[in-house]
Every structure is written in C-alpha cells, then in structure tokens.
Design a protein around this motif. Structure first.
Motif, mmCIF file in Angstrom:
data_model
loop_
_atom_site.group_PDB
_atom_site.id
_atom_site.type_symbol
_atom_site.label_atom_id
_atom_site.label_comp_id
_atom_site.label_asym_id
_atom_site.label_seq_id
_atom_site.Cartn_x
_atom_site.Cartn_y
_atom_site.Cartn_z
ATOM 1 N N TRP A 94 -9.147 -1.134 1.668
ATOM 2 C CA TRP A 94 -8.883 -2.564 1.709
ATOM 3 C C TRP A 94 -7.874 -2.894 0.627
ATOM 4 C CZ3 TRP A 94 -13.042 -0.416 -0.665
ATOM 5 C CH2 TRP A 94 -13.372 -0.840 -1.953
ATOM 6 N N PHE A 95 -7.466 -4.154 0.579
ATOM 7 C CA PHE A 95 -6.469 -4.547 -0.404
ATOM 8 C C PHE A 95 -6.686 -5.985 -0.839
ATOM 9 C CE2 PHE A 95 -4.850 -5.776 3.666
ATOM 10 C CZ PHE A 95 -4.249 -7.010 3.449
ATOM 11 N N GLN A 96 -6.081 -6.307 -1.979
ATOM 12 C CA GLN A 96 -5.962 -7.681 -2.463
ATOM 13 C C GLN A 96 -4.492 -7.878 -2.764
ATOM 14 O OE1 GLN A 96 -8.648 -7.457 -5.837
ATOM 15 N NE2 GLN A 96 -10.198 -8.611 -4.714
ATOM 16 N N SER A 97 -3.948 -9.001 -2.320
ATOM 17 C CA SER A 97 -2.525 -9.229 -2.519
ATOM 18 C C SER A 97 -2.260 -10.697 -2.806
ATOM 19 C CB SER A 97 -1.747 -8.799 -1.260
ATOM 20 O OG SER A 97 -0.365 -8.872 -1.495
ATOM 21 N N VAL A 98 -1.344 -10.934 -3.728
ATOM 22 C CA VAL A 98 -0.899 -12.289 -4.042
ATOM 23 C C VAL A 98 0.618 -12.307 -3.886
ATOM 24 C CG1 VAL A 98 -0.773 -14.091 -5.812
ATOM 25 C CG2 VAL A 98 -2.809 -12.631 -5.656
ATOM 26 N N GLU A 99 1.095 -13.163 -2.974
ATOM 27 C CA GLU A 99 2.538 -13.236 -2.749
ATOM 28 C C GLU A 99 3.259 -13.556 -4.057
ATOM 29 O OE1 GLU A 99 4.248 -14.886 0.974
ATOM 30 O OE2 GLU A 99 2.157 -15.463 1.352
ATOM 31 N N GLY A 100 4.314 -12.800 -4.317
ATOM 32 C CA GLY A 100 5.108 -12.992 -5.521
ATOM 33 C C GLY A 100 4.562 -12.284 -6.753
ATOM 34 N N GLN A 101 3.368 -11.684 -6.646
ATOM 35 C CA GLN A 101 2.756 -11.047 -7.821
ATOM 36 C C GLN A 101 2.403 -9.583 -7.628
ATOM 37 O OE1 GLN A 101 -0.452 -13.307 -9.533
ATOM 38 N NE2 GLN A 101 0.590 -15.245 -9.173
ATOM 39 N N GLY A 102 2.071 -9.186 -6.397
ATOM 40 C CA GLY A 102 1.756 -7.783 -6.185
ATOM 41 C C GLY A 102 0.533 -7.555 -5.325
ATOM 42 N N THR A 103 0.200 -6.273 -5.191
ATOM 43 C CA THR A 103 -0.869 -5.845 -4.299
ATOM 44 C C THR A 103 -1.652 -4.702 -4.928
ATOM 45 O OG1 THR A 103 0.487 -6.417 -2.377
ATOM 46 C CG2 THR A 103 -1.345 -4.908 -1.978
ATOM 47 N N THR A 104 -2.945 -4.679 -4.667
ATOM 48 C CA THR A 104 -3.785 -3.544 -5.026
ATOM 49 C C THR A 104 -4.490 -3.054 -3.771
ATOM 50 O OG1 THR A 104 -4.193 -4.364 -7.267
ATOM 51 C CG2 THR A 104 -5.727 -2.701 -6.423
ATOM 52 N N PHE A 105 -4.336 -1.763 -3.482
ATOM 53 C CA PHE A 105 -5.081 -1.115 -2.406
ATOM 54 C C PHE A 105 -6.227 -0.350 -3.035
ATOM 55 C CE2 PHE A 105 -1.418 -1.992 0.139
ATOM 56 C CZ PHE A 105 -1.914 -2.084 1.438
ATOM 57 N N TYR A 106 -7.365 -0.364 -2.360
ATOM 58 C CA TYR A 106 -8.558 0.333 -2.817
ATOM 59 C C TYR A 106 -8.978 1.325 -1.737
ATOM 60 C CZ TYR A 106 -8.886 -3.639 -5.990
ATOM 61 O OH TYR A 106 -8.623 -4.590 -6.938
ATOM 62 N N ILE A 107 -9.334 2.515 -2.166
ATOM 63 C CA ILE A 107 -9.866 3.543 -1.273
ATOM 64 C C ILE A 107 -11.227 3.943 -1.841
ATOM 65 C CG2 ILE A 107 -9.566 5.855 -0.338
ATOM 66 C CD1 ILE A 107 -6.530 5.488 -1.021
ATOM 67 N N LYS A 108 -12.264 3.701 -1.071
ATOM 68 C CA LYS A 108 -13.625 4.060 -1.485
ATOM 69 C C LYS A 108 -14.062 5.259 -0.651
ATOM 70 C CE LYS A 108 -18.333 2.273 -1.817
ATOM 71 N NZ LYS A 108 -19.199 1.104 -1.527
ATOM 72 N N LEU A 109 -14.431 6.330 -1.345
ATOM 73 C CA LEU A 109 -14.838 7.562 -0.674
ATOM 74 C C LEU A 109 -16.228 7.981 -1.120
ATOM 75 C CD1 LEU A 109 -11.502 9.497 -1.182
ATOM 76 C CD2 LEU A 109 -12.323 8.497 0.962
ATOM 77 N N PRO A 110 -17.062 8.385 -0.169
ATOM 78 C CA PRO A 110 -18.383 8.882 -0.553
ATOM 79 C C PRO A 110 -18.248 10.248 -1.225
ATOM 80 C CG PRO A 110 -18.045 9.162 1.809
ATOM 81 C CD PRO A 110 -16.844 8.407 1.275
ATOM 82 N N MET A 111 -19.157 10.525 -2.140
ATOM 83 C CA MET A 111 -19.131 11.825 -2.816
ATOM 84 C C MET A 111 -19.675 12.938 -1.924
ATOM 85 S SD MET A 111 -17.630 11.392 -5.636
ATOM 86 C CE MET A 111 -17.973 12.941 -6.422
ATOM 87 N N SER A 112 -20.499 12.587 -0.957
ATOM 88 C CA SER A 112 -20.979 13.571 0.007
ATOM 89 C C SER A 112 -20.644 13.053 1.394
ATOM 90 C CB SER A 112 -22.483 13.788 -0.123
ATOM 91 O OG SER A 112 -23.171 12.570 0.032
ATOM 92 N N HIS A 113 -20.084 13.922 2.202
ATOM 93 C CA HIS A 113 -19.642 13.555 3.541
ATOM 94 C C HIS A 113 -20.779 13.764 4.528
ATOM 95 C CE1 HIS A 113 -16.530 12.550 6.350
ATOM 96 N NE2 HIS A 113 -16.746 13.640 7.064
ATOM 97 N N SER A 114 -21.084 12.723 5.330
ATOM 98 C CA SER A 114 -22.181 12.862 6.294
ATOM 99 C C SER A 114 -21.688 13.124 7.691
ATOM 100 C CB SER A 114 -23.032 11.610 6.284
ATOM 101 O OG SER A 114 -22.265 10.437 6.419
#
Length: 114
Positions: A94-114
C-alpha cells in the motif's frame, strides 16, 4: 521482492527528477523493520517527488495503468509488484501520498509463508 523494491526505487527516482527539474537534490529513503510480535517485516520506500495525484491513486496497481508519457511507462511495474507481494508472498502493499510532497510505499511480508 528485490525486483519489487527496485521498481519502487526507480519510480521514486523518476518522481524526484520530475519534481526537481532545476537540479535540486531529492530524497529517497528505504527502511526495513521487523515486528516479531506480528511475525512480519515491513519495507518502506519514501520519496519527496511530486506525489501521486489523488484522482489516480485508486488505479495505480491496475495492469497497463501509467501516469508516464506514452512510450515511457508500460503500466506493468506496480501491477507486477502487487501480484508478487500479495499472491506470491501472502503479503500486503500500500502507499501514502501527498501531492507536491511525495509518496511512501509499504510492503508487509509475513516471516513464515503459509
């Protein structure tokens, strides 16, 4: 995952370049954080580019959707990133973005894959 992070870094670098056309320096920050209590890791990629316009934010993970000029972007990078994170690794992006200021993308990963 390394290709996903690379794609987000390249996108952030392009956003910075487009915002600071006068040669000013931008900032691109990559962080990782382990949350043992939630059994996951979160990677964040932050840029101080121009941000993602509000009117297109809901579409950015769609295949073939791009905000870049014709012939520059294929619209595949974020669609593939979403697929890799969500379908291949049971994670979230997912991401958070503010026009004129920038963007942050987040990647959340589980430590164990099911």
């Amino acid at each position: 995952i390394d290709q996903v992070v690379l794609n987000l870094i390249v996108n952030g670098a392009h956003a910075i370049r487009d915002r600071f056309e006068d040669g000013q320096k931008g900032a691109l920050i990559v962080t990782t954080r382990h949350y043992p209590e939630k059994n996951c890791v979160i990677i964040s990629i932050t840029d101080n580019g121009g941000g993602i316009p509000k009117k297109v934010q809901e579409r950015i993970f769609e295949p073939f959707f791009t905000t870049k000029e014709v012939g520059v972007g294929t619209g595949q990078g974020l669609a593939i990133a979403h697929s890799v994170v969500v379908k291949s690794h049971s994670g979230q992006i997912w991401f958070q973005s503010v026009e004129g200021q920038g963007t942050t993308f987040y990647i959340k990963l589980p430590m164990s894959h099911s």
